[in-house]
Design a protein around this motif. Structure first.
Motif: not given
Length: 225
Positions: A189-207
Motif C-alpha cells: 500500500p501507498a506509504g508502506r514501502s519496505c525492505l524485505r529481509l530473508t533469513a537463512r538457517a546458516n546465518l552466523s554471528s558475523d553475518d
C-alpha cells in the motif's frame, strides 16, 4: 437460475490466508454437499519440520484439499508443484492447460528441487533454524526503532513508509554488504514501502553483526529525514 459454486473463488480466498488459522477457517466454511477442491498454499517454513501451513493446521489430509507449493523459494529451483490425489494431477496435466504453463520442468530444476528435499529430510531442524533467525532479525530491528512484524516464516519486512526512504535504505544496506528486496507500491500500500529481509538457517554471528550495522545505518537515516 441456480448458480454453481466457483471453486476458483475458494482457491483465491484460501491462497490469500495467512497462518494455520486461515486454513482452518476455509475448511470450516465448506458445506456438506460441497465437493469442490480447496487450494491451500503451503508456506514451506511453517510447522515443526517445515511441512507447510496445511500440515501445521492438521488439514492436509482433509478430503478435497489440494496443496500448491513453490520450488523457487526455499528449494532454490524454479516453478511450482501441485500436491494432490492421482486423479487431480492427471486432470491438471490433461485438461487444465489454461492454468498450467508447462507440466515438464527442466531436468536441472527437478534435480535441484529433489536435492533440496533430500537436505530437508536429512536435516529436519533447518526450517526451525530459519524461523529462529528471522525472529532475531525482527527483534534487532525493533531495538533500533524500526517497524517490522513478528515473522511466521523467513521474511522480515522493515517498513520505512515513503518510497524514497525505502530506496535510500536499500542502497545503504547494499553498501554495507547486505542484500534486501525493496517493495514499493503497487506491491505494498501507498506509504508502506519496505525492505524485505530473508533469513537463512546458516546465518552466523558475523553475518548478524553485518546486518546489525546495516540496520543501524538505516535507522539513523530515518531519524535524519
Amino acid at each position: 437460475m441456480e448458480q454453481t459454486p466457483d471453486p476458483s473463488a475458494r482457491s483465491r480466498a484460501a491462497a490469500g490466508t495467512r497462518g494455520a488459522a486461515g486454513s482452518e477457517r476455509v475448511l470450516r466454511a465448506r458445506t456438506p454437499d460441497d465437493d469442490g477442491l480447496i487450494d491451500l498454499a503451503s508456506d514451506d517454513r511453517l510447522g515443526p519440520a517445515g511441512d507447510g501451513r496445511p500440515v501445521e493446521a492438521a488439514t492436509a489430509a482433509e478430503p478435497g484439499v489440494v496443496r500448491t507449493i513453490t520450488l523457487s523459494a526455499s528449494p532454490g529451483s524454479r516453478g511450482g508443484a501441485v500436491l494432490g490425489a492421482p486423479e487431480v494431477i492427471e486432470t491438471l496435466m490433461d485438461t487444465a492447460r489454461s492454468f498450467v504453463l508447462d507440466t515438464g520442468l527442466l531436468p536441472g530444476s527437478v534435480a535441484t528441487a529433489l536435492a533440496a528435499v533430500d537436505i530437508l529430510q536429512n536435516q529436519p531442524e533447518l526450517p526451525g533454524c530459519v524461523r529462529t533467525r528471522a525472529k532475531e532479525l525482527a527483534s534487532m530491528a525493533r531495538r533500533l526503532g524500526l517497524e517490522t512484524d513478528d515473522p511466521a516464516g523467513a521474511v522480515v519486512p522493515i517498513v520505512l513508509g515513503p518510497t524514497g526512504a525505502a530506496l535510500r535504505a536499500a542502497l545503504i544496506r547494499a553498501e554495507r554488504g547486505v542484500r534486501a528486496g525493496c517493495l514499493r507500491p503497487p506491491s505494498v500500500p501507498a506509504g508502506r514501502s519496505c525492505l524485505r529481509l530473508t533469513a537463512r538457517a546458516n546465518l552466523s554471528s558475523d553475518d548478524l553483526a553485518v546486518i546489525r550495522g546495516a540496520l543501524t545505518a538505516v535507522a539513523e537515516m530515518k531519524v535524519t529525514m
